[in-house]
Design an enzyme around this catalytic site. Structure first.
Site, mmCIF file in Angstrom:
data_model
loop_
_atom_site.group_PDB
_atom_site.id
_atom_site.type_symbol
_atom_site.label_atom_id
_atom_site.label_comp_id
_atom_site.label_asym_id
_atom_site.label_seq_id
_atom_site.Cartn_x
_atom_site.Cartn_y
_atom_site.Cartn_z
ATOM 1 N N ARG A 60 0.849 -1.206 0.000
ATOM 2 C CA ARG A 60 0.000 0.000 0.000
ATOM 3 C C ARG A 60 0.880 1.251 0.000
ATOM 4 N NH1 ARG A 60 -1.893 1.914 4.573
ATOM 5 N NH2 ARG A 60 -2.592 -0.074 5.411
ATOM 6 N N TYR A 113 -11.766 18.391 -16.394
ATOM 7 C CA TYR A 113 -12.328 17.051 -16.593
ATOM 8 C C TYR A 113 -13.597 16.873 -15.740
ATOM 9 C CZ TYR A 113 -12.529 11.947 -16.419
ATOM 10 O OH TYR A 113 -12.944 10.647 -16.487
ATOM 11 N N ASP A 185 -3.247 19.461 -14.830
ATOM 12 C CA ASP A 185 -3.574 18.134 -15.348
ATOM 13 C C ASP A 185 -3.012 18.079 -16.776
ATOM 14 O OD1 ASP A 185 -4.778 15.942 -16.620
ATOM 15 O OD2 ASP A 185 -6.619 16.103 -15.440
ATOM 16 N N LYS A 210 -4.788 6.989 -19.753
ATOM 17 C CA LYS A 210 -4.961 7.476 -21.120
ATOM 18 C C LYS A 210 -3.673 7.280 -21.922
ATOM 19 C CE LYS A 210 -8.953 8.610 -19.455
ATOM 20 N NZ LYS A 210 -9.213 9.937 -18.917
HETATM 21 C C1 LIG Z 1 -9.600 10.398 -17.712
HETATM 22 C C2 LIG Z 1 -9.130 11.680 -17.164
HETATM 23 C C3 LIG Z 1 -9.009 11.866 -15.781
HETATM 24 C C4 LIG Z 1 -9.416 10.794 -14.787
HETATM 25 O O1 LIG Z 1 -8.616 9.667 -14.899
HETATM 26 P P1 LIG Z 1 -9.098 8.192 -14.420
HETATM 27 O O2 LIG Z 1 -7.854 7.395 -14.607
HETATM 28 O O3 LIG Z 1 -10.222 7.797 -15.306
HETATM 29 O O4 LIG Z 1 -9.524 8.315 -13.011
HETATM 30 C C5 LIG Z 1 -8.538 13.073 -15.332
HETATM 31 N N1 LIG Z 1 -8.198 14.072 -16.175
HETATM 32 C C6 LIG Z 1 -8.313 13.933 -17.513
HETATM 33 C C7 LIG Z 1 -7.943 15.074 -18.398
HETATM 34 C C8 LIG Z 1 -8.783 12.739 -18.057
HETATM 35 O O5 LIG Z 1 -8.900 12.621 -19.382
#
Ligand SMILES: *Cc1c(COP(=O)(O)O)cnc(C)c1O
Length: 399
Positions: A60, A113, A185, A210
């Protein structure tokens, strides 16, 4: 195995054959599924537990496969430190909950997001944390909201799904004037196309699910930045428990090996496709930072090395046209994902803004006839031919 007598079969099944050091420097990072790590020397164990010495105690907290993933992303973002999470949303929420306390104020954008905007609108206010969401590309409005004081300035560029671009170094300066931690982000850009830390930002977040992983088979998140900040976020996560699974870390590590090749191809294809769509009679509007018609192409050109693999476009004929068009695409998964080797398409109502109501999407300025198109690594001419046949037969079906 030691001892005076041979153990019985039960003991043998538990202990036999495992005496050796199992990690003889394999050339590929192994998936270490072990929850805990052994110590014969209790003093050494204590040193590691007290963080006086590097090592692993319990997965963890840290795990060798997970650590390799963190190190790889840390180097890509040229950061001092990195820590990982089970998902991108875990990275975002753990970071915000580490840094914010009741009475604090966050400034962010309307176009973050969908999940992030839920944290801002639904969860943070319950802890008496004040959230101000500004018009995404109104730099002056953001600067004046920041000047009133805030602990966190939370940014995203390019945004999802309309690919808005904001000036990260300008806003990082504004944030630092009031002592805020500036977070970006960087999921859509990836470290291949954009380096926010180099633009003065404090923390970079990725949904590794992604582009970093790139194969749509593992969830993960990561935060990179200065050691002192990242350690606080790591500590919150190790207690909170949103840790990355070693199997996911393995898949993400394998994906990142080809990140630069994938992004090179996706940058090229996306630009060509955006130009093709912009000239198409059935398309009202195309959103892609690489197009000269993009509102902030100049900023994108300055702060990005490539414009990314995601674009979006507005179809003539409203949501009915979207409903007719999408199933006609042969080379696109209709799914709520992006950033993979396969092309993926979908409307905001079922993808980026599935968490929002139709009214909320309208308030965010997201057209219902928008299609988000995440370009895969297929041959560009095949994707364009596919779009062409789907658009032509949609136009026929709609008349
Ligand atoms: C998909 C996404 C997230 C969230 O990510 P998860 O892995 O699905 O929790 C956050 N920011 C952006 C820009 C995203 O495309």
């Amino acid at each position: 195995m030691s001892g005076n007598h041979d153990p019985h079969l039960g003991t043998t099944s538990v202990w036999a054959g495992e005496d050796e050091d199992l990690l003889h420097k394999p050339s590929a990072v192994p998936t270490v599924h072990s929850v805990s790590f052994d110590y014969r020397d209790v003093d050494q164990w204590l040193e590691v537990a007290l963080a006086q010495k590097r090592g692993y105690i319990y997965s963890r907290n840290t795990n060798p496969t997970v650590h390799a993933f963190e190190e790889k992303v840390r180097h890509l973002e040229r950061a001092e430190a990195a820590t990982s999470f089970s998902t991108g949303m875990a990275a975002i929420s753990n970071t915000l909950f580490t840094l914010l306390s009741p009475g604090d104020r966050v400034v962010s954008l309307k176009d973050t997001y969908g999940g992030t905007s839920k944290i801002f609108l639904e969860f943070l206010p319950r802890f008496q944390i004040d959230v101000v969401l500004c018009e995404t590309t109104d730099h002056r409005a953001i600067e004046s909201a920041v000047a009133e004081g805030c602990q966190v300035l939370y940014l995203e560029s390019p945004t999802n799904p309309t690919l808005k671009v904001i000036d990260l170094s300008r806003l990082a300066t504004a944030g630092h004037e009031v002592g805020a931690t500036v977070i970006v982000d960087n999921t859509f850009a990836t470290p291949i196309n954009q380096s926010p830390l180099g633009l003065g930002v404090d923390l970079v977040i990725h949904s590794a699910t992604k582009f970093l992983g790139g194969h749509a088979d593992a969830l993960g998140g990561v935060v990179c930045g200065p050691t002192q900040l990242v350690e606080r976020i790591f500590h919150f996560r190790e207690i909170n428990g949103a840790s990355l699974h070693p199997m996911a870390a393995y898949l993400l590590l394998r994906g990142i090996k080809t990140l630069h090749l994938r992004i090179r191809q996706q940058n090229e294809s996306a630009l060509e496709i955006a130009q093709y769509l912009e000239a198409h009679r059935s398309i009202e509007r195309v959103f892609y930072p690489g197009l000269e018609s993009h509102e902030h192409h100049d900023i994108a050109k300055r702060q990005m090395r490539g414009y990314g693999g995601v674009l979006s476009f507005v179809l003539d004929g409203g949501f009915d046209a979207v409903r007719t068009f999408l199933p006609r695409l042969r080379y696109a998964h209709l799914a709520a994902n992006l950033g993979a080797v396969d092309t993926i398409a979908g409307p905001p109502a079922t993808t980026s803004h599935v968490e929002c109501t139709a009214e909320e999407r309208k308030a965010l300025g997201i057209p219902e006839s928008l299609v988000r198109y995440s370009v895969g690594i297929e041959d560009t001419e095949d994707l364009i031919a596919d779009l062409e046949q789907a658009l032509t037969s949609t136009a026929e079906a709609m008349t």
